[in-house]
Design a protein around this motif. Structure first.
Motif, short mmCIF file in Angstrom:
data_model
loop_
_atom_site.label_atom_id
_atom_site.label_comp_id
_atom_site.label_asym_id
_atom_site.label_seq_id
_atom_site.Cartn_x
_atom_site.Cartn_y
_atom_site.Cartn_z
N ALA A 141 -0.46 -15.38 -6.24
CA ALA A 141 -0.73 -15.00 -7.64
C ALA A 141 -2.23 -15.13 -7.92
O ALA A 141 -2.85 -14.27 -8.56
N PHE A 142 -2.82 -16.21 -7.42
CA PHE A 142 -4.26 -16.43 -7.57
C PHE A 142 -5.04 -15.31 -6.86
O PHE A 142 -5.92 -14.68 -7.45
N ASP A 143 -4.68 -15.07 -5.61
CA ASP A 143 -5.42 -14.07 -4.81
C ASP A 143 -5.28 -12.67 -5.40
O ASP A 143 -6.25 -11.91 -5.44
N LEU A 144 -4.07 -12.33 -5.86
CA LEU A 144 -3.85 -10.99 -6.42
C LEU A 144 -4.66 -10.78 -7.70
O LEU A 144 -5.08 -9.66 -7.98
N THR A 145 -4.89 -11.85 -8.45
CA THR A 145 -5.65 -11.70 -9.70
C THR A 145 -7.10 -11.31 -9.38
O THR A 145 -7.65 -10.39 -10.01
N ILE A 146 -7.69 -12.00 -8.42
CA ILE A 146 -9.07 -11.64 -8.04
C ILE A 146 -9.12 -10.26 -7.41
O ILE A 146 -9.96 -9.43 -7.77
N GLN A 147 -8.18 -9.99 -6.51
CA GLN A 147 -8.12 -8.65 -5.89
C GLN A 147 -7.87 -7.58 -6.94
O GLN A 147 -8.36 -6.46 -6.82
N GLY A 148 -7.09 -7.95 -7.95
CA GLY A 148 -6.73 -6.99 -9.00
C GLY A 148 -7.96 -6.40 -9.68
O GLY A 148 -8.02 -5.20 -9.93
N PHE A 149 -8.94 -7.26 -9.99
CA PHE A 149 -10.14 -6.75 -10.65
C PHE A 149 -10.85 -5.74 -9.75
O PHE A 149 -11.26 -4.67 -10.21
N ARG A 150 -10.95 -6.07 -8.47
CA ARG A 150 -11.65 -5.16 -7.56
C ARG A 150 -10.90 -3.84 -7.39
O ARG A 150 -11.49 -2.76 -7.51
N ILE A 151 -9.60 -3.93 -7.15
CA ILE A 151 -8.80 -2.73 -6.91
C ILE A 151 -8.76 -1.87 -8.17
O ILE A 151 -8.95 -0.65 -8.13
N SER A 152 -8.56 -2.52 -9.31
CA SER A 152 -8.50 -1.81 -10.59
C SER A 152 -9.81 -1.06 -10.86
O SER A 152 -9.81 0.11 -11.27
N GLU A 153 -10.92 -1.74 -10.62
CA GLU A 153 -12.22 -1.12 -10.93
C GLU A 153 -12.57 -0.02 -9.93
O GLU A 153 -13.24 0.95 -10.28
N GLU A 154 -12.08 -0.15 -8.69
CA GLU A 154 -12.31 0.92 -7.71
C GLU A 154 -11.44 2.13 -8.03
O GLU A 154 -11.88 3.27 -7.89
N ALA A 155 -10.21 1.89 -8.45
CA ALA A 155 -9.28 3.00 -8.71
C ALA A 155 -9.40 3.55 -10.13
O ALA A 155 -8.91 4.64 -10.42
N GLU A 156 -10.06 2.80 -11.01
CA GLU A 156 -10.08 3.13 -12.43
C GLU A 156 -8.67 3.34 -12.98
O GLU A 156 -8.36 4.31 -13.67
N LEU A 157 -7.83 2.39 -12.62
CA LEU A 157 -6.49 2.28 -13.18
C LEU A 157 -6.24 0.80 -13.44
O LEU A 157 -6.75 -0.05 -12.71
#
Lengths: 377, 294
Positions: A141-157
């Protein structure tokens, strides 16, 4: 640093390390302690962010939508009825192509009032254009939250971190907490295609010809498909920096030689893995394909299971049809068996999984079966 | 500052798709004259249409369109972001009475937090964009498509409700008195925190009067005392255009205002008398505010 944290506090730490600038939330059990912790961090000056104490979940996602439109990294969290109440904004944020992260601590939808986990709330977001992940444990859950910002900002979703009520949200585990320096190195500066800012006269979200609406949805479909690669790369690169990678969209557990494959997602996968270990010790070739993401859907990974016996264990049901995951997996593989279990937080433990998988291997399960039988008799 | 010295360039470009005689167009032009660094937040409503059809746009300021109930919350997020970044901005929510109905909790929440935003409710007293349905601010006895016999419920007094949120600035205004509206916007822009202006915006198709008469009808509302202009900035005062009508000798008979509008067609004389009594009560309330918040 090794630290003992509940799932909710771990997510709050991840948001802090990701340097979110605007946070808004309305309390709902079992999400509440995430934003309580963040409010505390902001008030103590540990996190340089604005915390907006909104009057509803609808406003929580609306406020972070505004902050994201202005170009800042933002976060909110919710559960169950809160998610249903802000559901309109779920679509609005996705269609505006604005990156942000929301944690959904999965909780049953009432009535009757029930604060325990199942996955029905999270899966209502399925068709909206969010990237939807699901953690197995607190570290993830911790790791996905940090990854989430990166993936979200790369995908613009926008990106959702799903985690089970209480089993993760309120259960403390020892996790590895990286340093701010390491997170700063791994997580790039926020970027996005447009910003709403004074003296930059752009209009966003106005009436559009039908073809523009259709094209937007088409573009989002393309992007979410290509986000599979972003997710795999993020998982791999995260592994290199932090020493933990999970396998991208799915995690394989005892899968290579498995004749019987269990497909499931969430915290109870840990118990199911224990059951798999026990059955493996007896020589029964069972394995698991754990879904780390509901969207994008790991179609290719599932296609590789064709020809093996597949059991989908669902924590959500689509009324009038079958389990939501069962239905999803059935759209890729033939002859899927679907067990519906753990609805409304009904306890399902290692022994249940052991019995369930044993019966599955013997061919004793119905195509769609509700578990455990005594609850439904 | 004199009105004549304000910029004449409108934030609303010519050729926009507003109706003939649209009051919002008047208000939006005044908004652009009064404020700098505007960021507009627009929920669903007439102004969604006025804003134009992609890829064209009618505004030469940034506009973020938002769902109905979310406007004041989205504006809160924008304001928080600009504060974090040290960016000067006048975040303005421009909404109709529909947005203030469905978004009332949001509006109230933003007021309670004293968000650094300006909210203008351009009130045409019904849901005009969807075809004239009754709203919280629709006048008692006014005919709409959902109150074909005349509205039976009381009119919601949005501005005084917002005043009771103890925010730093609340005012009413009218498209019939744009210099007064502009002065109020400029006064609001000097204040930090939540600022609310309730702009009276008579709608030709919705109220059923000729589109050439928007300003005239708006002024009749003020002159007959049915719409009162006031301002609260720590001190409550009846505004200059309304001052002459403090006493019961109004500048125009109530009948003239009512009869100018098709939405009151067939109204009974006793209902006009009842409206007169409601107006008297409203004046007594506002004059007591003037006493209370000196």
């Amino acid at each position: 640093m090794r630290t003992l944290l509940t799932g909710n506090y771990a997510v709050a730490e991840a948001v802090k390390l990701s340097r979110a600038k605007v946070i808004a939330a309305y309390p709902i059990t079992p999400q509440t302690t995430i934003v309580e912790k963040l409010a505390e961090m902001v008030e103590k000056g540990e996190l340089d962010a604005e915390f907006i104490r909104v009057e509803s979940e609808h406003s929580a996602l609306a406020a972070v939508y505004g902050a994201a439109a202005a170009g800042l990294r933002t976060f909110t969290a919710t559960s169950s009825h809160g998610l249903l109440y802000l559901y309109e904004m779920v679509w609005w944020v996705a269609n505006a192509r604005l990156p942000l992260v929301m944690a959904v601590v999965t909780r049953t939808i009432g009535p009757p009032w029930n604060i325990h986990t199942d996955h029905t709330d999270l899966l209502t977001m399925r068709d909206s254009g969010w990237i939807i992940s699901m953690a197995e444990n607190v570290q993830e859950a911790f790791d996905l939250t940090i990854q989430g910002f990166r993936i979200s900002e790369e995908a613009e979703l926008p990106f959702v971190v799903g985690m089970d009520a209480f089993q993760l949200s309120h259960t403390a585990e020892v996790i590895d907490l990286p340093s701010q320096e390491d997170v700063d190195k791994w997580l790039p500066e926020r970027k996005q295609s447009y910003k709403i800012e004074p003296n930059n006269p752009v209009t966003v979200g106005s009436i559009g010809p039908n073809e523009y609406t259709a094209k937007l949805r088409y573009d989002m479909a393309k992007t979410i498909e290509s986000s599979k690669e972003l997710i795999r790369k993020a998982d791999e690169s995260f592994g290199k920096t932090f020493g933990r990678s999970y396998g991208g969209l799915v995690e394989s557990y005892e899968l290579d030689d498995a004749e019987y494959v269990v497909v499931m997602a969430g915290a109870w996968c840990g118990d199911a893995k224990d059951a798999i270990d026990r059955l493996r010790a007896e020589g029964l070739p069972v394995g698991m394909l754990r879904l780390r993401y509901f969207r994008p859907f790991p179609r290719e990974e599932l296609e590789e299971l064709e020809g093996r016996k597949v059991l989908v264990v669902d924590r959500a049901f689509s009324m009038g049809h079958m389990g939501i995951l069962g239905m999803e997996v059935s759209s890729v593989i033939n002859n899927v068996t679907n067990v519906i279990a753990g609805i409304g937080g009904v306890d399902v433990g290692v022994e249940d999984f052991e019995a369930m998988f044993r019966r599955f291997a013997k061919g004793e399960l119905q195509r769609v079966e509700w578990w455990p039988k005594e609850v439904f008799s | 500052m004199k009105i004549s010295e304000l910029p004449r360039e409108s934030i609303l470009l010519p050729g926009n798709p507003s109706c003939q005689g649209c009051p919002h167009g008047l208000g939006l032009r005044a908004l652009g004259m009064a404020l700098e660094n505007i960021v507009l937040v627009i929920p669903a409503g007439c102004t969604t249409i006025i804003s134009g059809i992609h890829p064209k746009a009618s505004f030469n300021v940034p506009v973020l369109h938002v769902p109905f109930a979310s406007a004041a919350a989205v504006a809160s997020g924008l304001a928080a972001a600009y504060r974090q970044e040290g960016i000067d901005a006048n975040v303005v929510v421009w909404m109709g009475d529909g947005g203030a109905d469905i978004g009332f909790a949001t509006l109230s929440g933003a007021a309670v937090r004293n968000e650094d935003i300006i909210v203008v409710v351009s009130d045409n007293e019904a849901y005009m964009n969807t075809g004239i349905q009754s709203s919280g601010t629709t006048f008692w006895k006014a005919k709409t498509t959902t109150s074909p016999g005349g509205k039976s419920e009381e009119k919601k007094d949005l501005a005084t409700i917002m005043l009771m949120h103890r925010v730093p600035y609340v005012a009413t205004a009218s498209v019939g008195y744009l210099p007064d509206f502009i002065e109020k916007l400029r006064r609001a822009s000097e204040i930090k925190g939540f600022r609310f202006i309730h702009l009276h915006s008579p709608c030709p198709p919705g109220w059923r009067f000729d589109s050439s008469r928007t300003v005239e009808i708006a002024r009749l509302a003020v002159k007959s005392g049915a719409w009162v202009l006031w301002e609260y900035d720590g001190r409550f005062s009846i505004s200059t255009p309304s001052k002459p009508y403090k006493n019961e000798e109004r500048g125009a008979p109530l009948e003239e205002y009512i009869k100018a509008q098709g939405r009151f067609k067939g109204i009974k004389p006793e209902d006009i008398e009842e409206i007169r009594r409601k107006i008297e009560k409203q004046w007594r309330l506002l004059l007591s505010f003037e006493e209370t918040f000196r």
